[in-house]
Write an enzyme that holds these catalytic residues in place. Structure first.
Site: not given
Length: 766
Positions: A417, A470
């Site tokens: 993330d 990401e």
């Protein structure tokens, strides 16, 4: 040797003379500031004999049992007991403690952990100092052990700037006075072995800071945590026996780039609210197999204090959240998915951590896991702290954590993330709020080195595992191998494609011809990285609307747009990801407390057939996708894609061909205008029969078409640079796939008599 005396024995055989430590050592020990309590407690040669000292706060008497008899220690007023034994005495001994004021008489036999050696060896400490202990969780944290025949729990924690560390837990009434830890030198590790402490015991570390404060912290490497809002760590050992050996063997046989990957993203706590890991294991694999997804991706399963964070503010990096069950329960879920042929990806969050007092923030009273410079420590977007990637032990903590989830829980992929927030020192910061790197640039060189090390380590240790970034910027080389200077990720979320495509499909069709490039631009950079096309949870919250709600027009047009969009997405180069609820066109945004609106599929809901149609389309997209290597085998190779016509803006048509490694084609045509277009010629790379293997306007999916079409005969009319072509009737707002291998790709089956999924709580559900 068996203890000789019964618990009820009152008079000891011999009263020992005291052998007290110096007042200074005694004071530091009782204040929890002693770096080496084992040098005071246990047995030690002194002038005139051997000193035996025991620290038992709240006890009235301590009896020592030996092979030659029972000895009574002299008592101090502060829980410290001591006795002077004859010179040369080195016998084994046991303790009986009298807590008359609390427990009423002699307790059971106790072992003295302070006579035992450290449970960490020199090699472990060397690797920790070097930041190269790739299985850090095996030595730090809490572990059930047997040391010189004594069973108990070994505790070890990294706290280099602490004045002292003690263990508090339900086994000592949360009073750490009697459980001080010893410092293991330059490693910064503190360790103690507590006999008799077993599995399930709750504990924390009590840290005395350099400025005299007393902190209670959860174990950074605890492998199990208390159920929130409680915050203690739990002694845990796994008893799970895996049954997924065949799956792991297949996983390691080939790379992920040339395999099909269709990912269903979900929030495990809200997919079916109220279900734990084991209950999910009974329902989720069957649902994913029904819809033909190859992988599931869980939002973070690591322990976190606030459910509303969806798991992205992690407090227990090594512990699956207790909200859904035990760590072995989570293993059971992963195993069930593997045995159903489903790969498991988890969100991993090394970008930041919360400021909660019980967790990592200022862990030993100083910035430890976070940088000391607040311009680097504070994450301005989320009110959290960032990691100090330049610190050896912090980097080791995170790299080992990535390995831990892959090795201990058989995870097949880590979706990392917020990578962009790690890579840039000025991320979300204004001028004056950040400090440049040593070269004067904005790149976080420490974060780059960490990500490279993490990726290289995971790929070396865990065959078949994929790491996914990401990363929302144009950082060069996110999926380039580390030995070529890249970050080393396997895949990257294509945020540019996601934003462009959703922007395009959100426009009224009459305006789309003026924004045609929003769907073609992705192919300009499609092979610069290895991509995943994500329609994730981030796109269906915070006022953004669900996928179908982003589409213009009335309800029919919204659904037709979504169907066409999904057909375009599944044919586009790259793996694909869809968040829960979007597979049946849920109209509302995701609510983490309510979960998907399963009732939309119930038979008594007037529009249930519309939602089932979208769900059936996703099922068929995944089936044809997996059966047709042209859609995935050359995802990272430009030879796998070619435009037929990228410039038909006035027609709102996008047509291209995909090819597999053997050159076998599939043609995709998306017509994104709300009117039927007849006699539209499309180029074909070969002659013969071409089969319509997918039509998003099929009535099975809620479309207005006539159903399965007959095969088309390619005409020897060159068109769009191809030697053959065919005239098609293009449905309104639809995507059509054509393939010459029709017999291997049967047309969509008739819809099942029952919906693929019903709410189990619905009284009309079967």
């Amino acid at each position: 040797m068996t203890p000789r005396l019964a618990p009820e024995l009152d008079p000891p055989v011999l009263q020992l003379s005291p052998a007290w430590p110096s007042p200074e050592e005694r004071g530091r020990l009782l204040a929890g500031r002693h770096h080496d309590p084992h040098a005071v407690l246990g047995v030690h040669p002194v002038r005139g004999g051997v000193a035996l000292r025991v620290l038992r706060p709240g006890a009235e008497r301590v009896l020592v049992e030996t092979a030659v008899g029972a000895l009574a220690l002299a008592a101090g007023q502060d829980g410290l007991f001591s006795g002077l034994l004859p010179p040369g005495w080195a016998a084994d001994y046991w303790l009986r403690v009298d807590y008359r004021s609390g427990a009423g008489g002699w307790g059971g036999v106790e072992q003295d952990g302070y006579r035992l050696p450290p449970t960490l060896g020199e090699l472990d400490l060397h690797l920790i100092r070097e930041g190269r202990h790739e299985q850090l969780w095996r030595v730090l944290g809490s572990h059930l052990r047997t040391v010189e025949g004594v069973t108990g729990t070994a505790f070890a924690v990294w706290a280099p700037n602490a004045e002292g560390v003690r263990v508090v837990g339900d086994f000592n009434y949360w009073d750490g006075t009697g459980a001080p830890m010893r410092s293991l030198g330059a490693s910064g590790v503190w360790e103690v072995f507590l006999p008799g402490v077993g599995e399930g015991a709750r504990y924390k570390y009590e840290i005395v800071t350099r400025d005299g404060r007393l902190l209670q912290k959860a174990d950074p490497l605890a492998r199990r945590a208390e159920l929130a809002p409680a915050t203690a760590s739990v002694v845990h050992t796994s008893h799970y026996v895996w049954g997924d050996g065949a799956f792991l063997a297949r996983r390691g046989e080939a790379g992920f780039l040339d395999r099909a990957m269709s990912v269903y993203e979900l929030h495990p706590a809200s997919w079916r609210p109220g279900l734990g890991y084991r209950e999910l294991a009974e329902e989720l694999p069957a649902y994913l197999r029904e819809l033909n997804f190859t992988h599931v991706e869980f939002l973070p399963v690591m322990e976190h204090p606030f459910g509303g964070s969806w798991g992205y503010q992690v407090s227990g990096f090594y512990a699956p959240t207790a909200r859904l069950g035990s760590p072995d329960d989570f293993r059971y879920l992963v195993d069930a998915l593997h045995q159903a042929g489903i790969g498991v990806i988890v969100d991993w969050v090394p970008a930041h951590f919360p400021k909660d007092d019980f967790a990592l923030a200022r862990f030993d009273g100083t910035p430890l896991y976070e940088p000391a410079d607040p311009r680097r420590a504070e994450h301005p977007d989320w009110g959290t702290l960032t990691f100090d990637y330049g610190r050896t032990e912090v980097r080791n903590f995170l790299v080992a954590n990535a390995v831990y989830w892959c090795e201990e829980f058989h995870i097949d992929g880590l979706r990392v993330d917020a990578v962009a927030s790690m890579l840039y020192l000025d991320y979300s910061r204004q001028d004056g709020q950040w400090a440049p790197n040593e070269h004067g640039g904005r790149e976080n060189l420490d974060a780059v080195a960490f990500l490279q090390e993490m990726n290289a380590t995971v790929y070396r240790r865990c065959p078949g595992v994929v790491t996914i970034a990401e990363e929302s910027t144009a950082w060069d080389g996110v999926t380039r191998p580390t030995d070529s200077g890249g970050l080393g990720f396997g895949l990257k979320w294509n945020m540019g494609w996601m934003h462009d495509s959703l922007r395009y499909f959100g426009r009224e069709p009459v305006h789309r011809q003026f924004h045609h490039h929003e769907l073609t631009f992705s192919m300009v950079y499609a092979y610069s990285e290895n991509y995943v096309l994500p329609i994730s949870h981030d796109e269906v919250v915070h006022g953004k609307g669900a996928l179908v709600a982003k589409m213009p027009g009335d309800w029919w047009q919204q659904r037709a747009n979504q169907r066409a969009y999904l057909g375009f997405m599944w044919a586009h180069p790259g793996k694909q990801l869809l968040f829960m609820g979007q597979e049946f066109a849920q109209g509302a945004e995701w609510d983490h407390e309510q979960g998907p609106q399963w009732w939309l599929l119930d038979a008594d809901w007037p529009a249930a057939a519309d939602h089932r149609g979208i769900q059936r389309l996703v099922t068929e997209l995944n089936r044809v996708y997996q059966d047709c290597p042209a859609l995935w085998q050359l995802d990272a190779d430009p030879a796998g894609f070619g435009w037929l016509d990228a410039d038909a803006a006035q027609d709102n048509v996008y047509s291209f061909v995909r090819r597999d490694a053997a050159g076998r084609p599939l043609v995709s045509v998306s017509h994104l205008c709300p009117e039927v277009r007849t006699g539209y010629r499309i180029g074909l790379p070969s002659g013969g029969q071409w089969y319509p293997v997918l039509d998003t306007d099929d009535p099975r999916y809620g479309g207005a078409g006539a159903g399965p079409r007959e095969p088309y005969r390619a005409e020897p009319v060159p068109w769009q640079g191809q030697p053959f072509s065919v005239e098609l009737t293009l449905p309104a707002l639809a995507t059509l796939w054509l393939c010459p291998q029709g017999p291997a790709l049967p047309l969509a089956p008739a819809p099942p008599a029952e919906p693929l999924w019903q709410d189990p709580q619905d009284p009309q559900a079967g």
